[in-house]
Motif scaffolding. Structure first.
Motif, PDB file in Angstrom:
ATOM      1  N   SER A  66       0.816  -1.216   0.000  1.00  0.00           N
ATOM      2  CA  SER A  66       0.000   0.000   0.000  1.00  0.00           C
ATOM      3  C   SER A  66       0.854   1.273   0.000  1.00  0.00           C
ATOM      4  O   SER A  66       0.469   2.281  -0.603  1.00  0.00           O
ATOM      5  CB  SER A  66      -0.966   0.009   1.186  1.00  0.00           C
ATOM      6  OG  SER A  66      -0.253  -0.093   2.410  1.00  0.00           O
TER       7      SER A  66
ATOM      8  N   ARG B 240      -6.954   9.652  -5.314  1.00  0.00           N
ATOM      9  CA  ARG B 240      -7.174   9.759  -3.873  1.00  0.00           C
ATOM     10  C   ARG B 240      -7.142   8.386  -3.218  1.00  0.00           C
ATOM     11  O   ARG B 240      -7.572   7.396  -3.800  1.00  0.00           O
ATOM     12  CB  ARG B 240      -8.543  10.395  -3.615  1.00  0.00           C
ATOM     13  CG  ARG B 240      -8.684  11.802  -4.147  1.00  0.00           C
ATOM     14  CD  ARG B 240     -10.031  12.428  -3.778  1.00  0.00           C
ATOM     15  NE  ARG B 240     -11.124  11.482  -3.584  1.00  0.00           N
ATOM     16  CZ  ARG B 240     -12.004  11.155  -4.537  1.00  0.00           C
ATOM     17  NH1 ARG B 240     -11.914  11.650  -5.741  1.00  0.00           N
ATOM     18  NH2 ARG B 240     -12.974  10.296  -4.274  1.00  0.00           N
ATOM     19  N   ALA B 241      -6.659   8.346  -2.002  1.00  0.00           N
ATOM     20  CA  ALA B 241      -6.579   7.087  -1.255  1.00  0.00           C
ATOM     21  C   ALA B 241      -7.961   6.484  -1.022  1.00  0.00           C
ATOM     22  O   ALA B 241      -8.102   5.273  -0.923  1.00  0.00           O
ATOM     23  CB  ALA B 241      -5.878   7.315   0.083  1.00  0.00           C
ATOM     24  N   ASP B 242      -8.996   7.321  -0.971  1.00  0.00           N
ATOM     25  CA  ASP B 242     -10.345   6.834  -0.690  1.00  0.00           C
ATOM     26  C   ASP B 242     -11.187   6.631  -1.952  1.00  0.00           C
ATOM     27  O   ASP B 242     -12.384   6.411  -1.873  1.00  0.00           O
ATOM     28  CB  ASP B 242     -11.061   7.782   0.264  1.00  0.00           C
ATOM     29  CG  ASP B 242     -11.257   9.181  -0.316  1.00  0.00           C
ATOM     30  OD1 ASP B 242     -10.631   9.515  -1.344  1.00  0.00           O
ATOM     31  OD2 ASP B 242     -12.040   9.953   0.272  1.00  0.00           O
ATOM     32  N   HIS B 243     -10.569   6.677  -3.137  1.00  0.00           N
ATOM     33  CA  HIS B 243     -11.316   6.502  -4.390  1.00  0.00           C
ATOM     34  C   HIS B 243     -11.880   5.089  -4.441  1.00  0.00           C
ATOM     35  O   HIS B 243     -11.163   4.110  -4.207  1.00  0.00           O
ATOM     36  CB  HIS B 243     -10.410   6.765  -5.588  1.00  0.00           C
ATOM     37  CG  HIS B 243     -11.153   6.913  -6.871  1.00  0.00           C
ATOM     38  ND1 HIS B 243     -11.705   5.845  -7.542  1.00  0.00           N
ATOM     39  CD2 HIS B 243     -11.435   8.003  -7.613  1.00  0.00           C
ATOM     40  CE1 HIS B 243     -12.295   6.265  -8.637  1.00  0.00           C
ATOM     41  NE2 HIS B 243     -12.137   7.585  -8.701  1.00  0.00           N
ATOM     42  N   GLU B 244     -13.156   4.969  -4.753  1.00  0.00           N
ATOM     43  CA  GLU B 244     -13.823   3.662  -4.737  1.00  0.00           C
ATOM     44  C   GLU B 244     -13.282   2.690  -5.786  1.00  0.00           C
ATOM     45  O   GLU B 244     -13.437   1.476  -5.646  1.00  0.00           O
ATOM     46  CB  GLU B 244     -15.330   3.830  -4.927  1.00  0.00           C
ATOM     47  CG  GLU B 244     -15.704   4.423  -6.279  1.00  0.00           C
ATOM     48  CD  GLU B 244     -17.180   4.740  -6.411  1.00  0.00           C
ATOM     49  OE1 GLU B 244     -17.651   4.776  -7.557  1.00  0.00           O
ATOM     50  OE2 GLU B 244     -17.842   4.949  -5.392  1.00  0.00           O
TER      51      GLU B 244
ATOM     52  N   ASN C 106     -10.006   2.358  -6.685  1.00  0.00           N
ATOM     53  CA  ASN C 106      -8.555   2.148  -6.568  1.00  0.00           C
ATOM     54  C   ASN C 106      -8.141   0.705  -6.831  1.00  0.00           C
ATOM     55  O   ASN C 106      -7.105   0.458  -7.445  1.00  0.00           O
ATOM     56  CB  ASN C 106      -8.036   2.601  -5.202  1.00  0.00           C
ATOM     57  CG  ASN C 106      -7.777   4.085  -5.161  1.00  0.00           C
ATOM     58  OD1 ASN C 106      -7.746   4.759  -6.190  1.00  0.00           O
ATOM     59  ND2 ASN C 106      -7.601   4.614  -3.969  1.00  0.00           N
ATOM     60  N   THR C 107      -8.933  -0.236  -6.376  1.00  0.00           N
ATOM     61  CA  THR C 107      -8.598  -1.642  -6.605  1.00  0.00           C
ATOM     62  C   THR C 107      -8.543  -1.927  -8.099  1.00  0.00           C
ATOM     63  O   THR C 107      -7.650  -2.629  -8.569  1.00  0.00           O
ATOM     64  CB  THR C 107      -9.627  -2.565  -5.929  1.00  0.00           C
ATOM     65  OG1 THR C 107      -9.656  -2.264  -4.535  1.00  0.00           O
ATOM     66  CG2 THR C 107      -9.273  -4.026  -6.115  1.00  0.00           C
TER      67      THR C 107
END
Length: 102
Positions: A57, A76-80, A82-83
């Motif tokens: 990470s 952004r780290a919280d972007h839905e 990202n995976t």
């Protein structure tokens, strides 16, 4: 009448990244993380996180920072998604091709 919202996944309606962009992104990954792997040896569909390149990470955060600066987009780290975005070199490059401002 109800309509369903469409997903904004990195591959939906995104122009496919070309080989030049994928190599450029691979070179950014290698140089920003000081990897011993050659950029040309990273396959388009090799996993970036965990198995594959074995990134963690913290590595992904570093890549996000470098990509954001280089291509003028915000990751952004919280972007839905990202995976999906960081699933492979191809998915990251496709996302960049769609979102880049530089």
């Amino acid at each position: 009448m109800t309509t369903s919202a469409t997903s904004s996944s990195p591959s939906s309606a995104a122009p496919a990244a070309d080989a030049v962009l994928m190599l450029e992104v691979a070179e950014l990954v290698v140089s920003s993380l000081n990897l011993e792997t050659a950029a040309a040896d990273i396959g388009p569909d090799d996993a970036l996180y965990g198995d594959g390149l074995g990134l963690d990470s913290i590595d992904i955060l570093e890549i996000a920072l470098v990509v954001s600066k280089r291509y003028g987009l915000q990751l952004r780290a919280d972007h839905e998604d990202n995976t999906l975005i960081f699933q492979s070199l191809r998915s990251l490059s496709d996302h960049i091709a769609l979102q880049r401002t530089k």
